[in-house]
Design a protein around this motif. Structure first.
Motif, short mmCIF file in Angstrom:
data_model
loop_
_atom_site.label_atom_id
_atom_site.label_comp_id
_atom_site.label_asym_id
_atom_site.label_seq_id
_atom_site.Cartn_x
_atom_site.Cartn_y
_atom_site.Cartn_z
N GLN A 10 0.78 -19.73 15.63
CA GLN A 10 0.31 -18.47 15.07
C GLN A 10 1.27 -17.97 13.99
O GLN A 10 0.85 -17.47 12.95
N ILE A 11 2.57 -18.11 14.24
CA ILE A 11 3.57 -17.73 13.23
C ILE A 11 3.33 -18.51 11.95
O ILE A 11 3.29 -17.94 10.85
N GLN A 13 0.59 -20.02 10.94
CA GLN A 13 -0.69 -19.63 10.33
C GLN A 13 -0.54 -18.32 9.56
O GLN A 13 -0.99 -18.20 8.43
N ASP A 14 0.12 -17.34 10.16
CA ASP A 14 0.29 -16.04 9.50
C ASP A 14 1.19 -16.16 8.27
O ASP A 14 0.92 -15.55 7.24
N ARG A 17 -0.69 -17.74 5.38
CA ARG A 17 -1.59 -16.76 4.75
C ARG A 17 -0.83 -15.75 3.92
O ARG A 17 -1.29 -15.31 2.88
N ASP A 18 0.36 -15.32 4.40
CA ASP A 18 1.13 -14.29 3.71
C ASP A 18 2.61 -14.53 3.97
O ASP A 18 3.16 -14.06 4.97
N ILE A 21 4.96 -11.42 4.58
CA ILE A 21 4.74 -10.52 5.71
C ILE A 21 6.09 -10.11 6.28
O ILE A 21 7.02 -10.93 6.36
N GLU A 25 5.83 -6.86 11.26
CA GLU A 25 4.38 -7.07 11.35
C GLU A 25 4.06 -8.43 11.97
O GLU A 25 3.14 -8.55 12.78
N LEU A 26 4.81 -9.46 11.57
CA LEU A 26 4.60 -10.79 12.14
C LEU A 26 4.82 -10.76 13.65
O LEU A 26 4.03 -11.31 14.41
N ARG A 29 1.88 -9.21 15.38
CA ARG A 29 0.71 -10.09 15.38
C ARG A 29 0.80 -11.18 16.44
O ARG A 29 -0.21 -11.57 17.01
N VAL A 30 2.01 -11.71 16.65
CA VAL A 30 2.16 -12.84 17.59
C VAL A 30 2.60 -12.39 18.98
O VAL A 30 2.72 -13.21 19.88
N CYS A 37 10.95 -13.02 17.33
CA CYS A 37 10.13 -13.58 16.25
C CYS A 37 11.02 -14.15 15.15
O CYS A 37 10.80 -15.26 14.67
#
Length: 150
Positions: A10-11, A13-14, A17-18, A21, A25-26, A29-30, A37
């Protein structure tokens, strides 16, 4: 070696995408604390899973309005021929990707130019002067509904 679990996936993938980030925020999200993180991101960087961060550019605004994929066949399959071709592609700013592939051709290129006349110049002056090139097939990009390149 960084672990390949769902959180790391997921890290990645995020970040794909950005890449800008914030860690806060990351982490949200995870589902991790910011410090946990950050440790995971740093471990992914140390392990070489994350090799860098890039800016995604609007090619149109930079005057690059013409993109093609080009299949290139070589007449010789020697190391010398491949190295000479690869050097020529490294030196050509229009070539943004050069892949040595299997199949009926040896290379697949992504070429970006301002317009058709500038592509014709590249085709004639760069590809057309290579002593090893025997086949060129051009595929003009008309649109890119999905483009994950960074």
């Amino acid at each position: 070696m960084a672990k390949n679990d769902k959180i790391n996936q997921q890290i990645l993938q995020d970040l794909t995408r950005d890449g800008r980030i914030s860690n806060l925020e990351l982490a949200e999200r995870v589902g991790l604390s910011p410090s946990a993180c950050l440790r995971r991101v740093q471990e992914l960087e140390r392990a070489g899973v994350i090799t860098g961060y890039r800016a995604v550019l609007d090619r149109q605004k930079l005057g690059v309005g013409f993109a093609t994929y080009i299949g290139v066949g070589l007449g010789e399959h020697t190391k010398e021929a491949q190295e000479a071709f690869e050097r020529a592609m490294q030196a050509a700013p229009e070539v943004v990707e050069c892949h040595n592939i299997t199949g009926t051709i040896e290379y697949l290129l992504r070429v970006e130019c301002a317009d058709l006349p500038s592509y014709k110049k590249f085709h004639t002056d760069i590809l057309g002067t290579s002593p090893y090139v025997t086949a060129i097939t051009t595929y003009v990009v008309m649109g890119s509904p999905k483009d994950m390149r960074a």
